[in-house]
Scaffold this motif. Structure first.
Motif, PDB file in Angstrom:
ATOM      1  N   ARG A   4       0.870  -1.062   0.034  1.00  0.00           N
ATOM      2  CA  ARG A   4      -0.015  -0.027   0.109  1.00  0.00           C
ATOM      3  C   ARG A   4       1.015   1.267  -0.214  1.00  0.00           C
ATOM      4  NH1 ARG A   4      -4.749  -0.700   4.625  1.00  0.00           N
ATOM      5  NH2 ARG A   4      -3.736  -2.476   5.393  1.00  0.00           N
ATOM      6  N   GLU A  22       3.559   0.685   3.068  1.00  0.00           N
ATOM      7  CA  GLU A  22       3.442  -0.268   3.796  1.00  0.00           C
ATOM      8  C   GLU A  22       4.602  -1.301   3.848  1.00  0.00           C
ATOM      9  OE1 GLU A  22       0.070  -2.796   6.383  1.00  0.00           O
ATOM     10  OE2 GLU A  22      -0.039  -2.743   4.196  1.00  0.00           O
ATOM     11  N   ILE A  29       8.117   1.233  12.430  1.00  0.00           N
ATOM     12  CA  ILE A  29       7.748   2.405  11.508  1.00  0.00           C
ATOM     13  C   ILE A  29       9.200   3.115  11.358  1.00  0.00           C
ATOM     14  CG2 ILE A  29       6.542   4.511  11.943  1.00  0.00           C
ATOM     15  CD1 ILE A  29       4.514   3.102  13.128  1.00  0.00           C
ATOM     16  N   ALA A  53       0.296   7.147  12.293  1.00  0.00           N
ATOM     17  CA  ALA A  53       0.192   5.847  11.756  1.00  0.00           C
ATOM     18  C   ALA A  53      -0.314   4.633  12.639  1.00  0.00           C
ATOM     19  CB  ALA A  53       1.682   5.481  11.141  1.00  0.00           C
ATOM     20  N   PHE A  58      -1.364   1.040  11.525  1.00  0.00           N
ATOM     21  CA  PHE A  58      -0.039   0.543  11.066  1.00  0.00           C
ATOM     22  C   PHE A  58       0.925   0.321  11.942  1.00  0.00           C
ATOM     23  CE2 PHE A  58      -2.337   2.538   7.490  1.00  0.00           C
ATOM     24  CZ  PHE A  58      -1.995   1.737   6.485  1.00  0.00           C
ATOM     25  N   THR A  59       1.760  -0.813  11.610  1.00  0.00           N
ATOM     26  CA  THR A  59       2.865  -1.018  12.478  1.00  0.00           C
ATOM     27  C   THR A  59       4.281  -1.569  11.727  1.00  0.00           C
ATOM     28  OG1 THR A  59       2.334  -3.612  12.376  1.00  0.00           O
ATOM     29  CG2 THR A  59       1.487  -2.423  14.257  1.00  0.00           C
ATOM     30  N   ASP A  60       4.182  -1.507  10.474  1.00  0.00           N
ATOM     31  CA  ASP A  60       5.233  -1.679   9.759  1.00  0.00           C
ATOM     32  C   ASP A  60       5.166  -0.615   8.379  1.00  0.00           C
ATOM     33  OD1 ASP A  60       6.524  -3.965  10.913  1.00  0.00           O
ATOM     34  OD2 ASP A  60       4.440  -4.905  10.596  1.00  0.00           O
ATOM     35  N   LEU A  61       5.683   0.451   8.457  1.00  0.00           N
ATOM     36  CA  LEU A  61       5.412   1.598   7.451  1.00  0.00           C
ATOM     37  C   LEU A  61       6.559   2.276   7.275  1.00  0.00           C
ATOM     38  CD1 LEU A  61       2.892   2.416   6.093  1.00  0.00           C
ATOM     39  CD2 LEU A  61       2.679   4.287   7.799  1.00  0.00           C
ATOM     40  N   ILE A  83      -2.705   7.945   4.439  1.00  0.00           N
ATOM     41  CA  ILE A  83      -3.298   6.823   4.955  1.00  0.00           C
ATOM     42  C   ILE A  83      -4.259   6.403   4.229  1.00  0.00           C
ATOM     43  CG2 ILE A  83      -4.375   5.785   6.934  1.00  0.00           C
ATOM     44  CD1 ILE A  83      -1.946   7.217   8.454  1.00  0.00           C
ATOM     45  N   ILE A  87      -5.177   3.182   1.669  1.00  0.00           N
ATOM     46  CA  ILE A  87      -6.163   2.150   1.908  1.00  0.00           C
ATOM     47  C   ILE A  87      -7.159   2.127   0.386  1.00  0.00           C
ATOM     48  CG2 ILE A  87      -8.355   1.786   3.377  1.00  0.00           C
ATOM     49  CD1 ILE A  87      -6.559   2.924   5.580  1.00  0.00           C
ATOM     50  N   HIS A  90      -5.465   0.634  -2.423  1.00  0.00           N
ATOM     51  CA  HIS A  90      -5.596  -0.923  -2.072  1.00  0.00           C
ATOM     52  C   HIS A  90      -6.646  -1.593  -2.204  1.00  0.00           C
ATOM     53  CE1 HIS A  90      -4.398  -4.854  -0.291  1.00  0.00           C
ATOM     54  NE2 HIS A  90      -5.416  -4.785   0.470  1.00  0.00           N
TER      55      HIS A  90
END
Length: 100
Positions: A4, A22, A29, A53, A58-61, A83, A87, A90
């Protein structure tokens, strides 16, 4: 990885250009910040970007931000828009391809 991506903002004075992507689980992050006021407000800008975030789930960005002196409310709005665009892109791709 969902791949994303989203962006929002401009490179005009008093604005910020935010680009997010992402990443794979475990990335965390990561923020790449270029700012004309980094010495004074770099930590606050990073904190705002990270909080937005995390609040969005989101945890991995990967976040790239080019700041031209934006106020905190502008930074929040640009991050939220990036963000939402990520989304929406996606969802459009998965709907068109029939995937998840």
């Amino acid at each position: 990885m969902l791949n994303r991506k989203g962006h929002a903002g401009t490179l005009e004075s008093n604005d910020i250009l935010v680009t997010i992507e992402e990443q794979n689980p475990g990335y965390g992050i990561q923020i790449e910040l270029t700012s004309i006021v980094e010495a004074q407000f770099g930590n606050a800008i990073r904190r705002t970007l990270t909080n937005r975030a995390v609040n969005a789930g989101f945890t991995d960005l990967s976040i790239k931000a080019v700041d031209k002196g934006a106020l905190d409310c502008t930074i929040q709005a640009r991050m939220d828009t990036a963000i939402h665009r990520a989304i929406a892109i996606h969802q459009t791709i998965t709907t068109a391809t029939g995937g998840n």
